[in-house]
Design a protein around this motif. Structure first.
Motif, PDB file in Angstrom:
ATOM      1  N   ILE A  46      24.825  -4.204 -40.356  1.00 33.86           N
ATOM      2  CA  ILE A  46      25.136  -5.105 -39.074  1.00 33.86           C
ATOM      3  C   ILE A  46      24.935  -6.377 -38.846  1.00 33.86           C
ATOM      4  O   ILE A  46      23.938  -6.758 -39.208  1.00 33.86           O
ATOM      5  CB  ILE A  46      24.510  -3.679 -38.195  1.00 33.86           C
ATOM      6  N   SER A  47      25.644  -7.286 -37.832  1.00 35.10           N
ATOM      7  CA  SER A  47      25.460  -8.461 -37.609  1.00 35.10           C
ATOM      8  C   SER A  47      25.476  -8.721 -36.126  1.00 35.10           C
ATOM      9  O   SER A  47      26.467  -7.801 -35.431  1.00 35.10           O
ATOM     10  CB  SER A  47      25.542  -9.483 -37.941  1.00 35.10           C
ATOM     11  N   ILE A  48      24.784  -9.048 -34.972  1.00 33.47           N
ATOM     12  CA  ILE A  48      25.269  -9.122 -33.590  1.00 33.47           C
ATOM     13  C   ILE A  48      25.029  -9.908 -32.876  1.00 33.47           C
ATOM     14  O   ILE A  48      23.789 -11.873 -32.968  1.00 33.47           O
ATOM     15  CB  ILE A  48      24.266  -8.049 -32.962  1.00 33.47           C
ATOM     16  N   LEU A  49      25.375 -10.642 -32.678  1.00 24.65           N
ATOM     17  CA  LEU A  49      25.721 -12.146 -32.128  1.00 24.65           C
ATOM     18  C   LEU A  49      25.439 -12.161 -30.251  1.00 24.65           C
ATOM     19  O   LEU A  49      26.600 -11.469 -30.046  1.00 24.65           O
ATOM     20  CB  LEU A  49      27.139 -12.928 -32.190  1.00 24.65           C
ATOM     21  N   GLY A  50      24.389 -12.590 -30.259  1.00 23.13           N
ATOM     22  CA  GLY A  50      24.447 -12.207 -28.738  1.00 23.13           C
ATOM     23  C   GLY A  50      23.598 -10.906 -28.568  1.00 23.13           C
ATOM     24  O   GLY A  50      23.614  -9.503 -28.162  1.00 23.13           O
ATOM     25  N   ALA A  51      21.905 -10.442 -29.211  1.00 19.52           N
ATOM     26  CA  ALA A  51      21.646  -9.798 -29.222  1.00 19.52           C
ATOM     27  C   ALA A  51      20.712  -9.625 -28.317  1.00 19.52           C
ATOM     28  O   ALA A  51      20.606  -8.249 -27.490  1.00 19.52           O
ATOM     29  CB  ALA A  51      20.422  -9.512 -30.690  1.00 19.52           C
ATOM     30  N   THR A  52      20.669 -10.001 -27.152  1.00 17.93           N
ATOM     31  CA  THR A  52      19.935 -10.240 -26.442  1.00 17.93           C
ATOM     32  C   THR A  52      20.594  -9.713 -25.084  1.00 17.93           C
ATOM     33  O   THR A  52      19.885  -9.629 -23.939  1.00 17.93           O
ATOM     34  CB  THR A  52      17.953 -11.628 -26.095  1.00 17.93           C
ATOM     35  N   THR A 100      21.545 -12.778 -32.811  1.00 17.02           N
ATOM     36  CA  THR A 100      21.736 -14.056 -32.756  1.00 17.02           C
ATOM     37  C   THR A 100      21.159 -14.103 -31.060  1.00 17.02           C
ATOM     38  O   THR A 100      20.745 -13.410 -30.597  1.00 17.02           O
ATOM     39  CB  THR A 100      22.493 -14.773 -32.763  1.00 17.02           C
ATOM     40  N   ALA A 101      20.581 -15.216 -30.692  1.00 16.87           N
ATOM     41  CA  ALA A 101      20.470 -15.444 -29.440  1.00 16.87           C
ATOM     42  C   ALA A 101      20.454 -16.390 -28.807  1.00 16.87           C
ATOM     43  O   ALA A 101      20.053 -17.186 -29.037  1.00 16.87           O
ATOM     44  CB  ALA A 101      19.169 -14.214 -28.901  1.00 16.87           C
ATOM     45  N   ASN A 102      20.551 -17.250 -27.813  1.00 22.60           N
ATOM     46  CA  ASN A 102      20.973 -18.267 -27.005  1.00 22.60           C
ATOM     47  C   ASN A 102      19.363 -19.171 -26.804  1.00 22.60           C
ATOM     48  O   ASN A 102      18.975 -19.895 -27.797  1.00 22.60           O
ATOM     49  CB  ASN A 102      21.266 -18.179 -25.186  1.00 22.60           C
ATOM     50  N   ARG A 103      18.913 -18.591 -26.461  1.00 25.70           N
ATOM     51  CA  ARG A 103      17.104 -18.870 -25.817  1.00 25.70           C
ATOM     52  C   ARG A 103      15.674 -17.871 -26.325  1.00 25.70           C
ATOM     53  O   ARG A 103      14.744 -18.427 -25.206  1.00 25.70           O
ATOM     54  CB  ARG A 103      17.308 -20.258 -25.175  1.00 25.70           C
ATOM     55  N   ASP A 104      16.697 -16.388 -25.398  1.00 24.43           N
ATOM     56  CA  ASP A 104      15.313 -15.397 -25.672  1.00 24.43           C
ATOM     57  C   ASP A 104      14.823 -15.439 -26.669  1.00 24.43           C
ATOM     58  O   ASP A 104      14.712 -14.118 -27.475  1.00 24.43           O
ATOM     59  CB  ASP A 104      15.558 -14.554 -25.021  1.00 24.43           C
ATOM     60  N   VAL A 105      13.924 -15.864 -27.363  1.00 18.56           N
ATOM     61  CA  VAL A 105      13.291 -15.903 -28.828  1.00 18.56           C
ATOM     62  C   VAL A 105      11.831 -14.894 -28.749  1.00 18.56           C
ATOM     63  O   VAL A 105      11.889 -14.126 -29.717  1.00 18.56           O
ATOM     64  CB  VAL A 105      11.654 -17.517 -28.803  1.00 18.56           C
ATOM     65  N   SER A 106      11.424 -14.117 -27.451  1.00 24.66           N
ATOM     66  CA  SER A 106      10.625 -13.402 -27.368  1.00 24.66           C
ATOM     67  C   SER A 106      11.600 -12.064 -27.593  1.00 24.66           C
ATOM     68  O   SER A 106      10.812 -10.891 -29.078  1.00 24.66           O
ATOM     69  CB  SER A 106      10.190 -13.569 -26.390  1.00 24.66           C
ATOM     70  N   ALA A 159      15.881  -7.165 -39.865  1.00 26.16           N
ATOM     71  CA  ALA A 159      17.082  -8.002 -39.869  1.00 26.16           C
ATOM     72  C   ALA A 159      16.534  -9.440 -40.704  1.00 26.16           C
ATOM     73  O   ALA A 159      15.287  -9.681 -41.386  1.00 26.16           O
ATOM     74  CB  ALA A 159      17.140  -9.161 -38.595  1.00 26.16           C
ATOM     75  N   ARG A 160      17.667  -9.990 -41.835  1.00 21.23           N
ATOM     76  CA  ARG A 160      16.826 -10.539 -42.860  1.00 21.23           C
ATOM     77  C   ARG A 160      17.201 -12.007 -42.525  1.00 21.23           C
ATOM     78  O   ARG A 160      16.163 -13.309 -42.463  1.00 21.23           O
ATOM     79  CB  ARG A 160      18.111 -10.523 -43.980  1.00 21.23           C
ATOM     80  N   PHE A 161      17.771 -12.335 -40.937  1.00 19.38           N
ATOM     81  CA  PHE A 161      17.929 -13.940 -40.815  1.00 19.38           C
ATOM     82  C   PHE A 161      17.914 -13.500 -38.613  1.00 19.38           C
ATOM     83  O   PHE A 161      18.665 -12.632 -38.184  1.00 19.38           O
ATOM     84  CB  PHE A 161      19.385 -14.120 -41.000  1.00 19.38           C
ATOM     85  N   ALA A 162      17.261 -14.106 -38.107  1.00 21.04           N
ATOM     86  CA  ALA A 162      17.691 -14.690 -36.635  1.00 21.04           C
ATOM     87  C   ALA A 162      17.944 -16.355 -36.648  1.00 21.04           C
ATOM     88  O   ALA A 162      16.967 -16.546 -37.148  1.00 21.04           O
ATOM     89  CB  ALA A 162      16.529 -13.941 -35.626  1.00 21.04           C
ATOM     90  N   ALA A 163      18.658 -16.302 -34.996  1.00 21.08           N
ATOM     91  CA  ALA A 163      19.015 -17.876 -35.079  1.00 21.08           C
ATOM     92  C   ALA A 163      18.613 -17.727 -33.612  1.00 21.08           C
ATOM     93  O   ALA A 163      19.768 -16.955 -32.847  1.00 21.08           O
ATOM     94  CB  ALA A 163      20.175 -18.083 -35.336  1.00 21.08           C
TER      95      ALA A 163
END
Length: 385
Positions: A4-10, A34-40, A51-55
């Motif tokens: 699974i990958s989720i673009l816009g996970a937050t 991925t998220a726009n800028r919600d790092v936490s 997850a293997r990768f977060a952006a």
């Protein structure tokens, strides 16, 4: 185990998807988030799901993301290209839930991978429907709709025999102002507009629901997704939001999909498709619901739906202009720079001022989108002045 990958996970769709995945950890493996800028929130989700990768799309947030993921073994990326990299990572199923036209590039990157791509961000299909569908045809990707309405249609639709379908009926809650006069709506605040009576959603989609632009965008999206003529797609206001949409067949039979007002139901359908999976939803209590109400949408109080229908009928670049102008106007309203009724007025003025040729590739779509945004922003300034 499905990757699974989720673009816009937050966002609201992303968090609902994560909730379902985390309830069935033996069935799903998270590849990228991925998220726009919600790092936490992004880092927490990546750590929980291994997850293997977060952006993050905002490259300025990359140092904070790296710090939050330090020692976890999870790779971090920043910027638009990093989000597209996440979309390209090998996966079986990708949720595309990035709000607005910003989701176009990552959505295309996922589609080009030939996997199952779940469309929750309607704007790419609205602005670049022909480009998206052509890319899916080339790669062999399967597109599944996550919007409750389009998912309902998908469940009821005989796509193999579209000649059997007489019409598609999209249901709309009517939003928080369905009983308000235009005079009363002139004083609406952002807080009132985001308070949807039936659904818990993000700010942008909540404003679109309040203006009925969301239903207009869904009208265009339905025309892209399903093999029916545009005039065979209708909208009806259904206050209870229990019937999520309907398909009428030539013999007069109407199939409807019903369910709770919770996005985890259509998301679960796409996660398990062509199978089914358990969700935490309680069964519908029809006695408690009591009744189903229907009424025609009012084009005078809610002109956004008319504008969307006109853009769909005109085709070409019109849907992309509609979407871009609406994003600018909604943002200006949320910033209290314009009034609620000025959202649709700015969209209409932008459509009247700009009519480029139909786009045939992503670059052309983005050029149209950019120019429409500049035109709409100029109209926002006029309103403020």
């Amino acid at each position: 185990m499905r990757r699974i990958s989720i673009l816009g996970a937050t966002g609201s769709i992303g968090t609902s998807t994560l909730d379902l995945i985390e309830r069935a950890p033996d069935d799903f493996a998270v590849v990228a988030l991925t998220a726009n800028r919600d790092v936490s929130a992004l880092a927490a989700a990546a750590i929980r799901t291994r997850a293997r990768f977060a952006a993050v799309a905002d490259a300025a947030c990359l140092p904070a993301l790296r710090e939050a993921l330090a020692g976890t073994g999870i790779e971090a990326g920043g910027g638009v290209e990093a989000v597209c990299e996440a979309a390209r990572m090998p996966a079986d199923w990708t949720m595309s839930a990035i709000v607005g036209c910003a989701g176009l590039g990552p959505t295309l990157a996922a589609i080009e991978g030939g996997r199952t791509v779940v469309i929750a961000n309607k704007e790419p299909l609205v602005s670049a429907g022909e480009v998206i569908l052509a890319a899916a045809a080339r790669s062999g990707a399967t597109l599944l709709p996550a919007d409750s309405e389009h998912n309902a249609i998908f469940q009821c639709m005989d796509s193999a025999r579209p000649e059997r379908v007489r019409r598609i009926i999209l249901t709309a809650s009517g939003g928080p102002f369905r009983d308000w006069s235009r005079e009363a709506m002139a004083a609406v605040t952002p807080e009132q507009a985001v308070a949807h009576p039936n659904w818990s959603m993000g700010a942008k989609i909540s404003i679109d629901s309040a203006t009925l632009m969301n239903k207009g965008l869904e009208l265009i999206e339905a025309a892209r997704l399903f093999p029916v003529a545009a005039h065979a797609i209708e909208v009806i206001v259904h206050r209870q939001s229990v019937i999520h949409s309907m398909v009428e067949y030539v013999d007069g039979s109407i199939l409807a999909q019903l369910g709770p007002s919770d996005m985890r139901v259509p998301i679960a359908h796409t996660l398990a498709w062509p199978d089914r999976m358990e969700t935490p939803m309680a069964p519908l209590d029809f006695a408690a619901i009591g009744r189903f109400d229907f009424e025609a949408p009012d084009p005078d109080r809610f002109p956004a739906l008319r504008l969307a229908r006109e853009a769909l009928d005109a085709g070409g670049a019109r849907p992309a202009i509609l979407n871009a102008a609406n994003e600018i106007a909604v943002a200006a309203f949320l910033e209290r720079r314009i009034g609620f009724l000025e959202i649709a007025a700015i969209v209409e003025d932008t459509l009247a001022s700009y009519d480029p040729p139909a786009p045939h590739d992503v670059d052309a779509v983005l050029a149209i989108d950019g120019e429409a945004r500049r035109n709409a922003a100029a109209r926002v300034k006029d309103c403020v002045a």
